[in-house]
Scaffold this active site. Structure first.
Site, PDB file in Angstrom:
ATOM      1  N   ASP A   1       9.093  11.314   2.542  1.00 31.02           N
ATOM      2  CA  ASP A   1       9.539  10.629   3.754  1.00 31.02           C
ATOM      3  C   ASP A   1      10.850   9.873   3.544  1.00 31.02           C
ATOM      4  O   ASP A   1      10.948   8.700   3.858  1.00 31.02           O
ATOM      5  CB  ASP A   1       8.403   9.661   4.173  1.00 31.02           C
ATOM      6  CG  ASP A   1       8.687   8.951   5.477  1.00 31.02           C
ATOM      7  OD1 ASP A   1       9.261   9.575   6.385  1.00 31.02           O
ATOM      8  OD2 ASP A   1       8.327   7.754   5.579  1.00 31.02           O
TER       9      ASP A   1
ATOM     10  N   ASN B   1       4.510   9.301  -7.213  1.00 35.80           N
ATOM     11  CA  ASN B   1       4.135   8.624  -5.990  1.00 35.80           C
ATOM     12  C   ASN B   1       3.186   9.528  -5.219  1.00 35.80           C
ATOM     13  O   ASN B   1       3.537  10.658  -4.858  1.00 35.80           O
ATOM     14  CB  ASN B   1       5.344   8.317  -5.103  1.00 35.80           C
ATOM     15  CG  ASN B   1       4.933   7.610  -3.816  1.00 35.80           C
ATOM     16  OD1 ASN B   1       4.441   6.488  -3.852  1.00 35.80           O
ATOM     17  ND2 ASN B   1       5.094   8.280  -2.675  1.00 35.80           N
ATOM     18  N   GLU B   2       1.994   9.020  -4.987  1.00 39.75           N
ATOM     19  CA  GLU B   2       0.993   9.673  -4.151  1.00 39.75           C
ATOM     20  C   GLU B   2       0.765  11.149  -4.462  1.00 39.75           C
ATOM     21  O   GLU B   2       0.839  12.004  -3.571  1.00 39.75           O
ATOM     22  CB  GLU B   2       1.354   9.502  -2.669  1.00 39.75           C
ATOM     23  CG  GLU B   2       1.389   8.058  -2.223  1.00 39.75           C
ATOM     24  CD  GLU B   2       1.495   7.897  -0.710  1.00 39.75           C
ATOM     25  OE1 GLU B   2       1.774   8.890  -0.015  1.00 39.75           O
ATOM     26  OE2 GLU B   2       1.279   6.774  -0.229  1.00 39.75           O
TER      27      GLU B   2
ATOM     28  N   ASN C   1      -1.390   2.594  -2.201  1.00 37.90           N
ATOM     29  CA  ASN C   1      -0.658   2.698  -0.935  1.00 37.90           C
ATOM     30  C   ASN C   1      -1.709   2.863   0.160  1.00 37.90           C
ATOM     31  O   ASN C   1      -2.443   3.854   0.155  1.00 37.90           O
ATOM     32  CB  ASN C   1       0.265   3.928  -0.936  1.00 37.90           C
ATOM     33  CG  ASN C   1       1.396   3.812  -1.963  1.00 37.90           C
ATOM     34  OD1 ASN C   1       1.536   2.801  -2.639  1.00 37.90           O
ATOM     35  ND2 ASN C   1       2.199   4.857  -2.067  1.00 37.90           N
TER      36      ASN C   1
ATOM     37  N   TYR D   1      -2.667   2.367   4.439  1.00 42.98           N
ATOM     38  CA  TYR D   1      -2.095   2.159   5.767  1.00 42.98           C
ATOM     39  C   TYR D   1      -3.103   1.939   6.897  1.00 42.98           C
ATOM     40  O   TYR D   1      -2.869   2.398   8.020  1.00 42.98           O
ATOM     41  CB  TYR D   1      -1.146   3.314   6.109  1.00 42.98           C
ATOM     42  CG  TYR D   1       0.163   3.199   5.350  1.00 42.98           C
ATOM     43  CD1 TYR D   1       1.164   2.337   5.820  1.00 42.98           C
ATOM     44  CD2 TYR D   1       0.391   3.890   4.173  1.00 42.98           C
ATOM     45  CE1 TYR D   1       2.367   2.199   5.131  1.00 42.98           C
ATOM     46  CE2 TYR D   1       1.593   3.755   3.474  1.00 42.98           C
ATOM     47  CZ  TYR D   1       2.568   2.918   3.958  1.00 42.98           C
ATOM     48  OH  TYR D   1       3.744   2.762   3.290  1.00 42.98           O
TER      49      TYR D   1
ATOM     50  N   TYR E   1      -1.562   4.117  10.149  1.00 39.23           N
ATOM     51  CA  TYR E   1      -1.844   5.553  10.280  1.00 39.23           C
ATOM     52  C   TYR E   1      -3.289   5.823  10.703  1.00 39.23           C
ATOM     53  O   TYR E   1      -3.637   6.947  11.043  1.00 39.23           O
ATOM     54  CB  TYR E   1      -1.500   6.304   8.984  1.00 39.23           C
ATOM     55  CG  TYR E   1      -0.001   6.395   8.755  1.00 39.23           C
ATOM     56  CD1 TYR E   1       0.827   6.946   9.731  1.00 39.23           C
ATOM     57  CD2 TYR E   1       0.572   5.933   7.585  1.00 39.23           C
ATOM     58  CE1 TYR E   1       2.203   7.036   9.547  1.00 39.23           C
ATOM     59  CE2 TYR E   1       1.947   6.016   7.382  1.00 39.23           C
ATOM     60  CZ  TYR E   1       2.756   6.571   8.368  1.00 39.23           C
ATOM     61  OH  TYR E   1       4.105   6.658   8.194  1.00 39.23           O
TER      62      TYR E   1
ATOM     63  N   GLU F   1       2.117  -0.262  -1.292  1.00 41.50           N
ATOM     64  CA  GLU F   1       2.608   0.098   0.050  1.00 41.50           C
ATOM     65  C   GLU F   1       1.570  -0.280   1.085  1.00 41.50           C
ATOM     66  O   GLU F   1       0.372  -0.018   0.911  1.00 41.50           O
ATOM     67  CB  GLU F   1       2.884   1.602   0.183  1.00 41.50           C
ATOM     68  CG  GLU F   1       4.143   2.084  -0.491  1.00 41.50           C
ATOM     69  CD  GLU F   1       4.486   3.525  -0.143  1.00 41.50           C
ATOM     70  OE1 GLU F   1       4.180   3.956   0.991  1.00 41.50           O
ATOM     71  OE2 GLU F   1       5.053   4.208  -1.007  1.00 41.50           O
TER      72      GLU F   1
ATOM     73  N   TRP G   1       5.680  -2.164   2.305  1.00 43.99           N
ATOM     74  CA  TRP G   1       6.621  -1.069   2.523  1.00 43.99           C
ATOM     75  C   TRP G   1       7.410  -1.398   3.759  1.00 43.99           C
ATOM     76  O   TRP G   1       6.815  -1.558   4.808  1.00 43.99           O
ATOM     77  CB  TRP G   1       5.838   0.236   2.707  1.00 43.99           C
ATOM     78  CG  TRP G   1       6.670   1.472   2.702  1.00 43.99           C
ATOM     79  CD1 TRP G   1       6.893   2.324   3.754  1.00 43.99           C
ATOM     80  CD2 TRP G   1       7.362   2.025   1.578  1.00 43.99           C
ATOM     81  NE1 TRP G   1       7.685   3.363   3.349  1.00 43.99           N
ATOM     82  CE2 TRP G   1       7.992   3.204   2.030  1.00 43.99           C
ATOM     83  CE3 TRP G   1       7.535   1.616   0.240  1.00 43.99           C
ATOM     84  CZ2 TRP G   1       8.779   3.989   1.176  1.00 43.99           C
ATOM     85  CZ3 TRP G   1       8.292   2.404  -0.585  1.00 43.99           C
ATOM     86  CH2 TRP G   1       8.909   3.584  -0.118  1.00 43.99           C
TER      87      TRP G   1
ATOM     88  N   LYS H   1       9.591   0.579   8.783  1.00 42.92           N
ATOM     89  CA  LYS H   1       8.646  -0.391   8.204  1.00 42.92           C
ATOM     90  C   LYS H   1       9.351  -1.510   7.450  1.00 42.92           C
ATOM     91  O   LYS H   1       8.709  -2.343   6.819  1.00 42.92           O
ATOM     92  CB  LYS H   1       7.642   0.316   7.298  1.00 42.92           C
ATOM     93  CG  LYS H   1       6.747   1.289   8.073  1.00 42.92           C
ATOM     94  CD  LYS H   1       5.551   1.762   7.297  1.00 42.92           C
ATOM     95  CE  LYS H   1       4.806   2.823   8.075  1.00 42.92           C
ATOM     96  NZ  LYS H   1       5.517   4.115   8.186  1.00 42.92           N
TER      97      LYS H   1
END
Ligand code: BDP
Length: 603
Positions: free
Chosen positions: A166, A413-414, A468, A470, A474, A508, A553, A572
């Site tokens: 992203d 990352n992720e 992370n 959300y 999300y 995040e 984030w 964000k």
């Protein structure tokens, strides 16, 4: 893997001249550059600033979105007095792969758009004359490369980058280019590690050089006083009554190495270091054996006009914003940043979780960007990817290991860790990187929302966890945010009940927020909602002792691909893209300036 990645210095033995400024630039959609002789250099290109990403300078979309090969070229002068030295051109970063030519001769290639590489051009340059350098760069994304993505060809024949991540695929010579003259058989690397006693500190050092019979090492304090000396390619420098490097209270010593051939000095290298230790013990993060609670941000190297170019001015502003808001740390999400960022952080006493560009290793998470719903690590591309991944971890650690600001290494990352196919990749990578850092700093990676305590198969690997999460954005968003909080607590209860005794840092969480959008009562995208979401997370953080850090984030809004989830980028940011505060910044400042550095110590 690069042999050495020392930051350029100037002294009696080493010259460093920047080749920044306007270069000539050409797109090469037909791949005809070599045929046209562009490797010999060209003067008729578009005038393109370096360092910069080319994308946002253009007013037409084909140019901005250009994906494929493109070329840079310029003249440079090599003075006669450089004769006898090794002549190098050092590229801070070329996104994502590059081939370097000097005077038409191919010198080397490099892959990895966020780390430096050095071309030894000694045999290709003409001394006392103008020379020409040409670089063929390629910015395509592939599944077997870092960062991961695809390159698609549209029906009109144009190529398009499809990132599984992203952030915008800003491309070009994003960092400075240096022309260096260094001793032919000189120092090419050094490392340090530390032991702290009651009233003394020991700096274990080791120097790697191509020749030389001995090394004289010294440590100099901020007043210019030599406080310790030693001889030998490795050894100890012992400092009595040392001034330690502390979080937000940095003290830097200069370490200096003189390389001797018999009694003659043939090279010298100097750098700034900080005396400090880092370790994870139980669920504490310790700096100088004292507990530290992280607060700060995930960030991006991103700004208007020059995209992902390193800009000292933006960095100065970002550091000031972080200090103002009470931050003490950040993650170099999602790639190693320009070296000057770490030098800044060393000086300001800010801790860095240094991340390799292993991002997009999860197709489901990227589905809104066009990814596929399959396990990433089942793919046949992972064999090639692994080699590049390891290579870039090698180079990141090699480059950044001597920075006191670097607290930990983030190796992904992720990534998709919810299937067993991830496990062998992780096993191999964690084993292969265990001894790269002489300080043995903790290694970690961020866990995506799907990779919960229950679902992730890779929880045994990290030394501490980066989550992370959300909820409130999300999923369980808006009026449902209370269910989001309940879900988050339910997951954290699982961690708490488990026998895992390691810290968790929230790396995040956040809400896209349109600056200036106010609404009472709040609504998603409003400045009020961003604060409510942060308040929710902070309530949760304050209820679990093993949470040892909070990094919302993002520090600032940043550019992404266009899509139905993004309004001119990711919003964000706690600050806007031009680095002004949203209302949430004042809220966070209140919290963070009150939190003690050792918040939750001993709990
Ligand atoms: C996370 C990614 C980050 C994204 C963020 C978001 O790590 O790169 O920008 O989500 O969607 O999954 O805002």
């Amino acid at each position: 893997m690069e042999k050495g990645l020392l930051y350029p210095v100037i002294n009696q033995y080493r010259a460093d001249e920047k080749l920044d400024g306007l270069w000539n630039f050409k797109f090469d959609p037909a791949g005809e550059g070599e045929q046209q002789g562009w490797q010999k250099g060209f003067d008729n290109g578009i005038k393109m600033p370096v360092p910069a990403s080319f994308n946002d300078f253009f007013t037409d979309k084909d140019a901005r979105e250009y994906t494929g090969d493109f070329w840079y070229s310029r003249h440079f002068f090599v003075p006669d007095y450089f004769k006898g030295q090794e002549i190098q051109i050092r590229f801070g970063a070329a996104t994502h792969r590059a081939v370097v030519y000097v005077n038409g001769q191919e010198i080397r290639s490099h892959e990895g758009g966020f780390l430096p590489f050095t071309a030894d051009v000694t045999d290709a340059v003409k001394f006392g004359q103008e020379n020409v350098v040409a670089v063929k760069v390629n910015n395509e994304l592939h599944r077997d490369a870092l960062p991961a993505g695809d390159t698609e060809t549209l029906k009109n024949g144009k190529k398009m980058a499809k990132p599984f991540f992203d952030f915008y695929n800003y491309s070009g010579l994003n960092r400075s280019v240096h022309l260096l003259a260094v001793p032919k058989k000189g120092i090419y690397d050094y490392s340090t590690s530390y032991d702290l006693g009651e009233s003394k500190a020991t700096v274990h050092y080791s120097v790697r050089a191509d020749s030389g019979s001995n090394v004289k090492a010294s440590l100099i304090d901020e007043n210019g006083q030599v406080v310790a000396t030693n001889e030998g390619k490795s050894g100890d420098l012992i400092v009595t009554q040392p001034k330690l490097w502390n979080v937000r209270d940095a003290y830097l010593y200069t370490i200096q190495f003189k390389l001797l051939d018999q009694d003659r000095v043939i090279d010298e290298y100097q750098d700034q270091i900080g005396l400090r230790t880092v370790e994870i013990k139980g669920h504490e993060i310790l700096v100088n054996h004292k507990s530290v609670y992280l607060r700060g941000f995930g960030r991006h190297e991103d700004s208007i006009y020059a995209g992902r170019a390193f800009d000292l001015n933006v960095e100065r502003r970002d550091m000031n914003l972080m200090k103002w808001i009470g931050a003490n740390s950040f993650r170099s999400s999602h790639y190693p940043y320009d070296e000057q960022v770490y030098r800044f952080a060393d000086r300001e006493g800010i801790l860095v979780i240094d991340e390799v560009p292993a991002v997009g290793f999860k197709m489901a998470a990227a589905s809104f960007l066009g990814g596929l719903d399959q396990s990433f690590f089942d793919g046949d591309w992972t064999k090639e990817l692994y080699k590049k991944h390891l290579d870039q971890i090698n180079d990141m650690i090699q480059r950044d290991k001597n920075h006191p600001s670097v607290l930990a290494w983030s190796l992904f990352n992720e990534p998709d860790t919810s299937t067993n196919s991830a496990v062998p990749y992780f096993e191999k990578l964690f084993a292969a990187t265990a001894n790269l850092d002489p300080e043995k700093r903790p290694r970690t990676f961020t866990l995506n929302e799907d990779d919960t305590y229950e679902k992730s198969k890779c929880l045994k690997f990290p030394d501490f966890y980066l989550l992370n999460r959300y909820p409130g954005w999300y999923h369980k968003w808006g009026y449902e945010i209370s269910d989001g909080e309940a879900g988050l607590r339910a997951e954290l209860d699982e961690w708490q009940k488990s026998d895992i005794d390691k810290p968790i840092v929230f790396s995040e969480y956040g809400a896209d927020t349109e600056p200036g959008l106010h609404k009472l009562p709040s609504i998603m995208w409003s400045e009020e909602y961003q604060i409510e979401l942060l308040e929710m997370f902070n309530r949760v953080f304050d209820s679990y002792d093993f949470i040892r850090g909070e990094q919302p984030w993002n520090l600032a809004d940043f550019q992404t691909v266009e899509g139905n989830m993004r309004v001119n980028g990711n919003k964000k940011g706690i600050f806007t893209r031009d680095r002004q505060p949203k209302a949430a910044a004042f809220y966070l400042r209140k919290r963070w300036t009150k939190l003690p550095l050792d918040y939750k110590a001993g709990k």
